[in-house]
Design a protein around this motif. Structure first.
Motif: not given
Length: 198
Positions: A86-93, A104-111
């Protein structure tokens, strides 16, 4: 937390860090440590970060991960644990030219969005290293894929990442400001032309 048999076991963490005694002993029992913690900052190894994500989820505490070299599968397991906690947010660097595998951040976050749910999410962009039109396109795409609110952290970036990307570090402040204006306009529905903005 340290591996079993490490010489630091039992010693005070503050003394080892040069900050004076804190009354926190180095342990090889992560479950006990996570049960007592309000949050954990993790700069370890990928396998440990995945294991620690599960403990953080059980304890329902924040788990801030600075570990590099995680595989996409490791990151997916961590995202699933974060959602469970239940963490507040998910952020990638966003990093470039690092000595370990980096995705890379964009394809990784998409996954990772498949594991995340409807909480806020986002990706950091070191803006002077990116074409701002591409940043706006990728942010728009990611925002439309996720169910939660998109968070867009932007940063100037460290000196060590500029040369490998062919960007002069001395111009990073001006590049950041110019790029920020373009990203803002595009995300607000504006257009960018060859000669400037509309």
């Amino acid at each position: 937390i340290e591996r079993s048999g490490a010489p630091a076991l039992g010693r005070d963490a503050g003394e080892l860090a040069g900050a004076g005694a804190l009354g926190v002993a180095i342990s090889d029992d992560p479950l006990e440590a996570f049960a007592k913690a309000d949050g954990v900052v993790d700069f370890s190894v990928p396998a440990a970060s995945v294991e620690f994500a599960g403990y953080a989820a059980q304890a329902r505490i924040a788990h801030i991960i600075g570990t590099t070299g995680c595989s996409p599968q490791d990151d997916a397991a961590i995202a699933a644990a974060a959602r469970h906690a239940g963490l507040d947010c998910l952020l990638v660097g966003d990093h470039h030219a690092v000595p370990v595998p980096y995705y890379q951040n964009t394809p990784l976050l998409g996954r990772l969005l498949a594991e995340w749910g409807d909480g806020p999410f986002g990706a950091l962009f070191l803006l002077p290293l990116w074409n701002p039109v591409l940043v706006a396109e990728q942010v728009g795409t990611l925002a439309s894929l996720g169910r939660g609110r998109f968070i867009l952290p932007l940063a100037v970036g460290g000196r060590d990442q500029f040369a490998p990307m062919g960007v002069q570090v001395r111009h990073r402040g001006k590049q950041f400001e110019a790029g920020l204006e373009i990203v803002r306009r595009l995300l607000a529905g504006g257009r960018r032309t060859a000669g400037g903005h509309r």
